[in-house]
Design an enzyme around this catalytic site. Structure first.
Site, PDB file in Angstrom:
ATOM      1  NE  ARG A 132      -9.792  -6.152  -0.303  1.00  0.00           N
ATOM      2  CZ  ARG A 132      -8.562  -6.273  -0.903  1.00  0.00           C
ATOM      3  NH1 ARG A 132      -8.754  -7.190  -1.773  1.00  0.00           N
ATOM      4  NH2 ARG A 132      -7.704  -5.870  -0.482  1.00  0.00           N
ATOM      5  CB  THR A 427      -4.510  -8.562  -8.775  1.00  0.00           C
ATOM      6  OG1 THR A 427      -4.521  -8.346  -7.329  1.00  0.00           O
ATOM      7  CG2 THR A 427      -5.796  -7.944  -9.118  1.00  0.00           C
ATOM      8  CD  GLU A 447      -2.115  -9.629  -0.492  1.00  0.00           C
ATOM      9  OE1 GLU A 447      -1.770  -8.249  -0.510  1.00  0.00           O
ATOM     10  OE2 GLU A 447      -1.402 -10.765  -0.336  1.00  0.00           O
ATOM     11  CG  ASP A 467      -4.338  -6.367   0.671  1.00  0.00           C
ATOM     12  OD1 ASP A 467      -3.203  -6.382   0.346  1.00  0.00           O
ATOM     13  OD2 ASP A 467      -5.290  -6.391  -0.490  1.00  0.00           O
ATOM     14  CB  SER A 491      -8.400  -3.286  -2.423  1.00  0.00           C
ATOM     15  OG  SER A 491      -8.014  -3.554  -3.882  1.00  0.00           O
ATOM     16  CB  SER A 492      -4.286  -0.180  -4.904  1.00  0.00           C
ATOM     17  OG  SER A 492      -3.850   0.515  -3.489  1.00  0.00           O
ATOM     18  N   GLY A 515      -1.022  -4.620  -7.135  1.00  0.00           N
ATOM     19  CA  GLY A 515      -0.769  -4.241  -5.830  1.00  0.00           C
ATOM     20  C   GLY A 515      -1.286  -2.787  -5.750  1.00  0.00           C
TER      21      GLY A 515
END
Length: 612
Positions: A132, A427, A447, A467, A491-492, A515
């Protein structure tokens, strides 16, 4: 610890390059496949932005293989990974070749200018590799605030240099390759280098997204690459060459990740970020040079007959999915399976209510745990069985509308502010199983669609810093996911591996872009395969549904009026909307008494599956 226990080098064949380049000469225009006809449903609500625009829906059949398999978001990247596996490469090797190819052929979604989370199963342990992005050393919690102290509009934060974090994907892949790679690092870059030099055909999806994109043309480098002299995106099938990217990839192939992080490439990124005419950023070459990928402990929890392993913070995906499944474990979901291809009202109701509760906790508690500890300083509080049973008991026959965060064990009061990050990542997801039974689930991102809309030396820069929560605090206190120097934004992304509890064998690798809706997309596949008995392709193809602690969201054009009305009768505020998931999945199954791999790709995007 950085692992979770679940119980001579080859060169790439020349066939790889010829296979990848097959068909690149096409210049024929193609139309995106239309959505299939479905029962009509009430008009969609507006105002909910999707991370990437929809580009059609085309039904796909699953693929069966006995030895190895790769599933990615683009046929060219799938072919790159397949040829690496065929040459004896590991799942990690294949993932590197896939990511380099995606940087070229799916630039709107991921690339070397972004970051990724990778779950790896080595046949015994599960390891979580964190690539990340990180915030610059000069960043503060006021990064996305106006001079008046208000959160700036989202898109104002996105476009330009302000939103760019230190990219992490190359450092992460190199870290994984040093331990688990079989083929030489440099050989894994060859397919993308050759295709960047000789050109790839513009896909229908890339063309569609370029047409709808409003900001990319403002960057001179991006405009010159993606559009013609009249400002129109290159037609479908046009061979698009990227010699600048080929040169960068060749430097990284020869010099390792240091060629990206410690040299001219990093300095060029800094110059681009700082020179934006209206929205310059703070990222420096020193920030990039100081980036470190990390290994973390995977989140592995029991669910019925399986062990579900997900990614830990700074992702919220693993926690939220484990919470949802923990709340649903006491329900008879098998009895609520789709009937005649239609989702059941009660099944969607239970799933959506569990989602509300999980997203409420996510918004209050989850962030980069290197900076903000979870309640009680450990995952155990949020995943405590008693706590999840109590949270699940809040699900009744009618919708709760909006859930409040819970109070996990060991927490006497809720003292954190509520996160306000929109989180609209563009993504991509990759699932791979190699001939040794080792596997990856990797979700990778820049993103937003086309990231910060800043192009440097043939690749796009991320806007990952958006984010973070734009607000730093509210009346309850500081927000866990606020901007801090060196911090990783929450993040998800939810790369997931599933194992049989009795045998400890790998059952499923899956994940998705999308997302904050990723959690619901992946949760849908887990319930679809594990509870409803669907194969992974059918589970992926199910209409998307769920709640992010707001309206109950249903995929526009793919659900019936009966479902909509049934949910409304239970008090749901229903929103019909495009839900452009990009799920990939590889699942162990039995055919004719023989265990094989069966793979599926999302009909909403251009993904494909291939194996031997």
């Amino acid at each position: 610890m950085s692992t979770t226990r679940i119980t001579p080098a080859l060169l790439i064949s020349p066939l790889l390059l010829s296979a990848l380049l097959a068909g690149c000469a096409s210049t024929t225009r193609q139309a995106a496949a239309p959505a299939p006809a479905q029962a009509p449903a009430s008009a969609p609500a507006t105002g909910m932005q999707a991370p990437e625009a929809a580009s059609g829906y085309a039904e796909k059949a699953g693929v069966t293989a006995r030895k190895f398999m790769v599933a990615t978001a683009n046929p060219l990247s799938t072919e790159a990974g397949y040829q690496v596996l065929r040459a004896g490469g590991s799942a990690i090797d294949a993932a590197i070749a896939v990511q380099m190819m995606l940087t070229l052929v799916e630039p709107q979604s991921s690339g070397i200018g972004g970051g990724a989370f990778l779950m790896y199963y080595d046949g015994k342990d599960v390891k979580a590799f964190d690539g990340r992005e990180t915030a610059p050393a000069a960043a503060s919690e006021r990064l996305f605030m106006t001079p008046e102290g208000k959160a700036m509009p989202f898109i104002e934060g996105v476009v330009g240099g302000r939103s760019v974090g230190a990219p992490g994907v190359l450092r992460m892949l190199e870290l994984a390759h040093k331990e688990y790679g079989k083929l030489p690092w440099a050989s894994l870059f060859e397919p993308a280098i050759r295709m960047a030099e000789e050109g790839f055909p513009v896909s229908p999806r890339l063309n569609t997204l370029l047409k709808s994109e409003q900001y990319l043309r403002k960057d001179p480098a991006a405009a010159a690459y993606f559009y013609d002299k009249d400002g129109n995106p290159w037609p479908v099938g046009t061979r698009l060459r990227n010699p600048e990217l080929a040169k960068v990839l060749r430097e990284i192939a020869l010099g390792g990740a240091n060629a990206f992080y410690n040299g001219q490439i990093a300095r060029d990124i800094e110059a681009k970020v700082k020179s934006h005419p209206t929205n310059p950023g703070l990222l420096t070459a020193a920030d990039i040079a100081g980036y470190h990928a990390k290994q973390r402990d995977a989140i592995c929890t029991d669910y019925r007959a399986w062990i579900i392993c997900g990614f830990p913070p700074p992702s919220s995906g693993g926690i939220a999915i484990a919470q949802m499944l923990g709340m649903l474990e006491g329900r008879d979901l098998r009895a609520l399976a789709p009937r005649d291809g239609q989702l059941t009202v009660e099944g969607v109701h239970l799933f959506s209510e569990a989602g509300r509760l999980a997203y409420a906790d996510r918004g209050r508690y989850v962030a980069d745990t290197d900076f903000v500890p979870l309640p009680g300083g450990t995952l155990r509080s949020l995943l405590d069985k008693t706590y999840l049973t109590q949270r699940g008991a809040l699900i009744t026959e009618t919708s709760m509308g909006q859930a409040k965060p819970g109070t996990p064990p060991g927490v006497t009061h809720v003292a954190l502010g509520q996160d306000t990050s929109p989180e609209l990542p563009s993504t991509s997801h990759i699932s791979i199983v190699d001939s040794k039974g080792q596997a990856i689930s990797m979700t990778t991102t820049i993103e937003d669609q086309f990231g910060s809309r800043q192009m440097v030396r043939g690749f796009l820069l991320n806007n990952q810093l958006t984010d973070f929560s734009f607000d730093a605090a509210d009346a309850n206190g500081p927000i866990a996911n606020r901007v801090q120097p060196g911090k990783r934004p929450r993040s998800s992304m939810a790369p997931t591996l599933v194992f049989d509890k009795a045998t400890r064998k790998l059952v499923l690798s899956t994940g998705s872009p999308g997302g904050s809706a990723i959690i619901n997309y992946v949760g849908k596949v887990l319930v679809g395969t594990l509870d409803w008995g669907l194969d992974v392709q059918k589970a992926i193809s199910l209409p998307n549904f769920g709640s992010r602690n707001g309206p109950t969201e249903l995929e526009q054009g793919r659900v019936s009026d009966a479902l909509v009305e049934g949910l409304k009768a239970k008090g749901h505020n229903v929103r019909l909307m495009e839900q452009t998931s990009g799920l990939q999945g590889i699942m162990r199954t039995t055919v004719g008494g023989e265990q094989v791999w069966f793979g599926g790709a999302d009909p909403r995007r251009e993904g494909s599956v291939k194996g031997d």
